[in-house]
Scaffold this active site. Structure first.
Site, PDB file in Angstrom:
ATOM      1  N   ASP A   1      34.758  36.522  45.082  1.00 20.06           N
ATOM      2  CA  ASP A   1      35.137  37.004  43.610  1.00 20.06           C
ATOM      3  C   ASP A   1      36.358  38.010  44.076  1.00 20.06           C
ATOM      4  O   ASP A   1      36.439  39.338  43.825  1.00 20.06           O
ATOM      5  CB  ASP A   1      33.882  38.035  43.352  1.00 20.06           C
ATOM      6  CG  ASP A   1      34.206  38.756  42.039  1.00 20.06           C
ATOM      7  OD1 ASP A   1      35.000  37.982  41.375  1.00 20.06           O
ATOM      8  OD2 ASP A   1      33.328  39.527  41.727  1.00 20.06           O
TER       9      ASP A   1
ATOM     10  N   GLY B   1      37.775  40.011  53.442  1.00 21.85           N
ATOM     11  CA  GLY B   1      36.302  39.202  53.312  1.00 21.85           C
ATOM     12  C   GLY B   1      36.654  37.592  53.847  1.00 21.85           C
ATOM     13  O   GLY B   1      35.641  37.116  54.396  1.00 21.85           O
TER      14      GLY B   1
ATOM     15  N   HIS C   1      34.170  39.806  48.571  1.00 22.74           N
ATOM     16  CA  HIS C   1      34.898  41.023  47.763  1.00 22.74           C
ATOM     17  C   HIS C   1      33.713  41.823  46.779  1.00 22.74           C
ATOM     18  O   HIS C   1      33.524  41.660  45.769  1.00 22.74           O
ATOM     19  CB  HIS C   1      36.011  40.474  46.831  1.00 22.74           C
ATOM     20  CG  HIS C   1      36.953  39.390  47.422  1.00 22.74           C
ATOM     21  ND1 HIS C   1      36.634  38.342  48.024  1.00 22.74           N
ATOM     22  CD2 HIS C   1      38.110  39.815  47.777  1.00 22.74           C
ATOM     23  CE1 HIS C   1      37.623  37.815  48.496  1.00 22.74           C
ATOM     24  NE2 HIS C   1      38.755  38.862  48.360  1.00 22.74           N
TER      25      HIS C   1
ATOM     26  N   SER D   1      27.684  42.897  42.379  1.00 23.78           N
ATOM     27  CA  SER D   1      27.355  41.841  43.128  1.00 23.78           C
ATOM     28  C   SER D   1      26.315  42.325  44.193  1.00 23.78           C
ATOM     29  O   SER D   1      25.303  41.679  44.643  1.00 23.78           O
ATOM     30  CB  SER D   1      28.305  40.680  43.639  1.00 23.78           C
ATOM     31  OG  SER D   1      29.296  41.494  44.177  1.00 23.78           O
TER      32      SER D   1
HETATM   33  N1  SAM Z   1      32.053  41.168  43.534  1.00 25.76           N
HETATM   34  C1  SAM Z   1      32.094  42.646  42.808  1.00 25.76           C
HETATM   35  C2  SAM Z   1      30.846  42.425  41.852  1.00 25.76           C
HETATM   36  O1  SAM Z   1      30.619  41.439  41.315  1.00 25.76           O
HETATM   37  O2  SAM Z   1      30.384  43.335  41.532  1.00 25.76           O
HETATM   38  C3  SAM Z   1      33.479  42.624  42.147  1.00 25.76           C
HETATM   39  C4  SAM Z   1      34.576  42.584  43.190  1.00 25.76           C
HETATM   40  S1  SAM Z   1      36.031  42.990  42.500  1.00 25.76           S
HETATM   41  C5  SAM Z   1      36.431  41.779  41.275  1.00 25.76           C
HETATM   42  C6  SAM Z   1      37.366  42.642  43.643  1.00 25.76           C
HETATM   43  C7  SAM Z   1      37.235  43.616  44.994  1.00 25.76           C
HETATM   44  O3  SAM Z   1      37.826  42.993  46.310  1.00 25.76           O
HETATM   45  C8  SAM Z   1      37.895  44.917  44.864  1.00 25.76           C
HETATM   46  O4  SAM Z   1      36.875  45.955  45.003  1.00 25.76           O
HETATM   47  C9  SAM Z   1      38.849  44.980  45.975  1.00 25.76           C
HETATM   48  O5  SAM Z   1      38.994  46.204  46.306  1.00 25.76           O
HETATM   49  C10 SAM Z   1      38.213  44.158  46.821  1.00 25.76           C
HETATM   50  N2  SAM Z   1      39.243  43.375  47.839  1.00 25.76           N
HETATM   51  C11 SAM Z   1      40.695  42.933  47.327  1.00 25.76           C
HETATM   52  N3  SAM Z   1      41.215  42.146  48.327  1.00 25.76           N
HETATM   53  C12 SAM Z   1      40.176  42.261  49.561  1.00 25.76           C
HETATM   54  C13 SAM Z   1      39.963  41.476  50.572  1.00 25.76           C
HETATM   55  N4  SAM Z   1      40.893  40.727  51.230  1.00 25.76           N
HETATM   56  N5  SAM Z   1      39.022  41.405  51.039  1.00 25.76           N
HETATM   57  C14 SAM Z   1      37.710  42.103  50.826  1.00 25.76           C
HETATM   58  N6  SAM Z   1      37.596  42.764  49.644  1.00 25.76           N
HETATM   59  C15 SAM Z   1      38.966  42.714  48.979  1.00 25.76           C
END
Ligand code: SAM
Length: 283
Positions: A169, A149, A42, A106
């Site tokens: 995440d 993801g 994510h 991240s």
């Molecule tokens: N990991 C990032 C960081 O530490 O900078 C922050 C991630 S944020 C908490 C969660 C992200 O996951 C969002 O950008 C959202 O759009 C994305 N997201 C939501 N559902 C998802 C999925 N099923 N697969 C991949 N990304 C997803």
């Protein structure tokens, strides 16, 4: 439903907790030369300018990374992990600015430590967030995937490199995401027994993280280490009162290294802030 945008929260106390843990794990892994596959399930945007309308709306960075940035010389003297982490944070700023202009997400923390023999896969499902991620300058061994993801991670297993490190995440917008994390961890442990996996979870008054933790304890997984940073009592807030990290197969020594760094960080995050860590499930 994909309403969550991390830009509203960039640089908050949970980001500090999560990225310091991630950075520390990576430093341990880099002690050996053998190639590593990193997966960020994510990813978000990758790097967040603190001056955007979204980030300025809540300004959560003011009670997260800013107090650490302001005390950076003192913190760097006190602790070697913090010294290295704060050096990287400096490198994420525009033109070596003395001002804090950006907070790295991240993908940035992972890409910055990537060696030629390593690989990085960054998954992001939100089309807009993925477009921002595509705009980041990343090394050629970092690939960006617009898609789910956890499904993408499952397709990659087992990986071709001897070592694997995964960050999970999610935004936990859906209740099911807690259970999906448990399923993903169990599947991964079955296919990559020594894979190091970091999972972030929020501490919210609804207490859903307790179900996540209980399911993991009942799952048969071993070597699961936990770190929780709490800023307030659950009864005192409607919002997120803390941040949790789980590390499956933590590198030896991680617990002590992080506890020492968090002992310096925690008092700067608020008068009631406290941190605790230890095995959630032992070997
Ligand atoms: N990991 C990032 C960081 O530490 O900078 C922050 C991630 S944020 C908490 C969660 C992200 O996951 C969002 O950008 C959202 O759009 C994305 N997201 C939501 N559902 C998802 C999925 N099923 N697969 C991949 N990304 C997803």
């Amino acid at each position: 439903m994909l309403a969550y945008q991390h830009a509203y929260h960039a640089g908050n106390f949970a980001d500090v907790h999560k990225h310091l843990t991630l950075f520390s794990v990576i430093q341990y892994l880099l002690r050996k030369n053998s190639p590593i596959t990193y997966v960020d399930t994510h990813a978000g945007r990758g790097r967040y300018p603190l001056g955007t309308v979204e980030t300025r709306k809540l300004m959560e960075y003011r009670t997260g990374v800013v107090p650490l940035w302001q005390a950076r010389h003192e913190l760097a003297t006190a602790n070697t992990l913090l010294e290295a982490w704060l050096d990287r944070l400096q490198e994420a700023q525009d033109a070596q600015s003395a001002r804090l202009t950006h907070y790295p997400g991240s993908p940035w923390w992972l890409a910055h430590e990537l060696r030629p023999q390593d690989r990085l896969s960054l998954f992001e499902l939100h089309p807009g967030e993925h477009r921002h991620l595509e705009a980041q300058a990343l090394p050629t061994n970092a690939r960006r995937v617009h898609g789910d993801g956890l499904a993408g991670l499952a397709r990659m297993l087992p990986v071709a490199t001897p070592r694997l490190c995964v960050l999970i995440d999610p935004s936990y917008e859906r209740k099911d995401e807690y259970q999906e994390v448990v399923t993903a961890l169990c599947r991964l442990a079955g296919k990559a027994r020594h894979g190091v996996v970091l999972v972030w979870y929020p501490l919210l008054p609804a207490g859903r993280h307790r179900e996540l933790l209980a399911s993991l304890r009942d799952s048969g997984l071993r070597k699961l280490w936990q770190s929780e940073l709490q800023l307030a009592e659950p009864s005192d807030t409607h919002g997120m009162y803390g941040s949790g990290m789980l590390v499956l197969n933590p590198p030896w020594g991680l617990g002590e290294t992080l506890a020492a760094a968090m002992a310096e960080v925690t008092p700067r995050l608020g008068p009631a802030a406290r941190h605790r860590s230890g095995w959630w499930v032992e070997e």
